[in-house]
Design a protein around this motif. Sequence first.
Motif, PDB file in Angstrom:
ATOM      1  N   ALA A  89       0.824  -1.207   0.000  1.00 22.60           N
ATOM      2  CA  ALA A  89       0.000   0.000   0.000  1.00 22.60           C
ATOM      3  C   ALA A  89       0.859   1.258   0.000  1.00 22.60           C
ATOM      4  O   ALA A  89       0.579   2.221  -0.733  1.00 22.60           O
ATOM      5  CB  ALA A  89      -0.928  -0.011   1.217  1.00 22.60           C
ATOM      6  N   TYR A 120       0.798   3.575  -3.281  1.00 24.65           N
ATOM      7  CA  TYR A 120       0.309   4.943  -3.090  1.00 24.65           C
ATOM      8  C   TYR A 120       1.356   5.958  -3.523  1.00 24.65           C
ATOM      9  O   TYR A 120       1.035   6.950  -4.188  1.00 24.65           O
ATOM     10  CB  TYR A 120      -0.056   5.131  -1.616  1.00 24.65           C
ATOM     11  N   ALA A 145      -1.950  -2.170  -5.760  1.00 27.05           N
ATOM     12  CA  ALA A 145      -2.142  -0.982  -4.931  1.00 27.05           C
ATOM     13  C   ALA A 145      -1.939   0.292  -5.737  1.00 27.05           C
ATOM     14  O   ALA A 145      -2.667   1.279  -5.557  1.00 27.05           O
ATOM     15  CB  ALA A 145      -1.185  -1.021  -3.743  1.00 27.05           C
ATOM     16  N   ARG A 146      -0.969   0.276  -6.621  1.00 27.25           N
ATOM     17  CA  ARG A 146      -0.715   1.468  -7.447  1.00 27.25           C
ATOM     18  C   ARG A 146      -1.880   1.743  -8.393  1.00 27.25           C
ATOM     19  O   ARG A 146      -2.350   2.873  -8.510  1.00 27.25           O
ATOM     20  CB  ARG A 146       0.573   1.251  -8.239  1.00 27.25           C
ATOM     21  N   TYR A 193      -5.029   0.729  -8.072  1.00 29.44           N
ATOM     22  CA  TYR A 193      -6.235   1.082  -7.328  1.00 29.44           C
ATOM     23  C   TYR A 193      -6.126   2.490  -6.738  1.00 29.44           C
ATOM     24  O   TYR A 193      -7.098   3.243  -6.751  1.00 29.44           O
ATOM     25  CB  TYR A 193      -6.483   0.062  -6.216  1.00 29.44           C
ATOM     26  N   ALA A 194      -4.954   2.836  -6.230  1.00 30.15           N
ATOM     27  CA  ALA A 194      -4.787   4.177  -5.661  1.00 30.15           C
ATOM     28  C   ALA A 194      -4.958   5.248  -6.726  1.00 30.15           C
ATOM     29  O   ALA A 194      -5.567   6.301  -6.476  1.00 30.15           O
ATOM     30  CB  ALA A 194      -3.418   4.291  -5.001  1.00 30.15           C
ATOM     31  N   VAL A 250      -8.441   6.926  -5.365  1.00 28.29           N
ATOM     32  CA  VAL A 250      -8.124   7.980  -4.389  1.00 28.29           C
ATOM     33  C   VAL A 250      -8.063   9.315  -5.121  1.00 28.29           C
ATOM     34  O   VAL A 250      -7.099   9.585  -5.848  1.00 28.29           O
ATOM     35  CB  VAL A 250      -6.787   7.692  -3.678  1.00 28.29           C
ATOM     36  N   ALA A 264      -6.349   7.775   2.651  1.00 30.72           N
ATOM     37  CA  ALA A 264      -6.051   6.923   1.500  1.00 30.72           C
ATOM     38  C   ALA A 264      -6.197   5.441   1.833  1.00 30.72           C
ATOM     39  O   ALA A 264      -6.733   4.656   1.044  1.00 30.72           O
ATOM     40  CB  ALA A 264      -4.640   7.220   0.991  1.00 30.72           C
ATOM     41  N   MET A 267      -8.591   2.663  -0.047  1.00 31.57           N
ATOM     42  CA  MET A 267      -7.950   1.539  -0.729  1.00 31.57           C
ATOM     43  C   MET A 267      -8.263   0.188  -0.095  1.00 31.57           C
ATOM     44  O   MET A 267      -7.739  -0.834  -0.531  1.00 31.57           O
ATOM     45  CB  MET A 267      -6.430   1.738  -0.721  1.00 31.57           C
ATOM     46  N   SER A 268      -9.127   0.146   0.926  1.00 31.50           N
ATOM     47  CA  SER A 268      -9.346  -1.093   1.681  1.00 31.50           C
ATOM     48  C   SER A 268      -9.790  -2.286   0.838  1.00 31.50           C
ATOM     49  O   SER A 268      -9.328  -3.409   1.090  1.00 31.50           O
ATOM     50  CB  SER A 268     -10.339  -0.845   2.814  1.00 31.50           C
ATOM     51  N   ALA A 327      -8.891  -3.080  -2.218  1.00 29.89           N
ATOM     52  CA  ALA A 327      -7.680  -3.594  -2.865  1.00 29.89           C
ATOM     53  C   ALA A 327      -6.753  -4.226  -1.838  1.00 29.89           C
ATOM     54  O   ALA A 327      -6.117  -5.252  -2.110  1.00 29.89           O
ATOM     55  CB  ALA A 327      -6.966  -2.470  -3.610  1.00 29.89           C
ATOM     56  N   LEU A 328      -6.681  -3.634  -0.653  1.00 25.07           N
ATOM     57  CA  LEU A 328      -5.792  -4.174   0.378  1.00 25.07           C
ATOM     58  C   LEU A 328      -6.271  -5.530   0.872  1.00 25.07           C
ATOM     59  O   LEU A 328      -5.458  -6.413   1.169  1.00 25.07           O
ATOM     60  CB  LEU A 328      -5.699  -3.190   1.548  1.00 25.07           C
TER      61      LEU A 328
END
Length: 282
Positions: A93, A97, A159-160, A162-163, A167, A190, A194-195, A197-198
């Motif tokens: 994450a 991010y 993560a990249r 999705y962020a 976001v 953030a 992003m939860s 995806a996390l």
Amino acid sequence: MNNPVSRPTRWIVLALMTLSLIYFLAPVWWLVVSATKTNSGLFTGNGFWFGRFNLLSNLKGLFSQQDGIYPLWLLNTVIYAGLGAALSTLFSALAGYALAKFPFRGRELVFNIVLAAVLVPQALLAIPLYLLFSPIHLVNTYWSVLIPSMVSPFGVYLARIYAAAAVPDELLEAARIDGAGETRTFFQIALRVMSPALVTIYLFQFVSIWSNYLLPALMLANDRLQPVTVGIVGWEEQRGIGNAVPTNIVITAAALCVVPLIILFLSLQRFWRTGLTAGSVK
């Protein structure tokens, strides 16, 4: 309006889906059925149907093998998979991010390296990691399995992506105008956005670590440090040798170690539903 999909096409699709369902569920069904049988019952009768119910005796025999080492293997696996996946998700994450929201020289090069790392089979890294950890005396310790588990190129990639999509820059700018620092903005804003995806990253990494065999088998010589995958394979390799673990006990061990994965999946899927519907409501 008429359905554009013809009836024969629907039947073909239904047949293919049914075959796929049987293909994936048949081994699971066989494992569950076999875990309830006696050792002799495994080799007599129908392999895909129940015989004499012996599950409780199998569990008792399982937890008494080698002075009760199986629960320790399960605990080791929970530590490796749970802690490793949690740290991997956090690091993914942070990296994703940063790659999505902070412009810096070489950002695309770094992201391309991450993409290339996704394509590298993890099995290829086992021996280099062993040669790297051996001189610093990390082999045959918890760290030899935990440290590699903290890294997930796929997690950074997801993560990249999705962020960057989920976001909003305006939300981050509003937090900065209100006086929030970058650390607070990430953890309080953030990270919550992003939860979904996390959760996906955590589950993928947890399953990957839980089912990993080559790395812990190479790193860990001490039986009491091994995860359940290495322990079960070790029991199976003893078959045909005196005092070998009975086959029905090995199968019961394999069936039992799947239960935590099922529980984890069922408990986390609500976060996916939340993430999928969050963008449809203003």
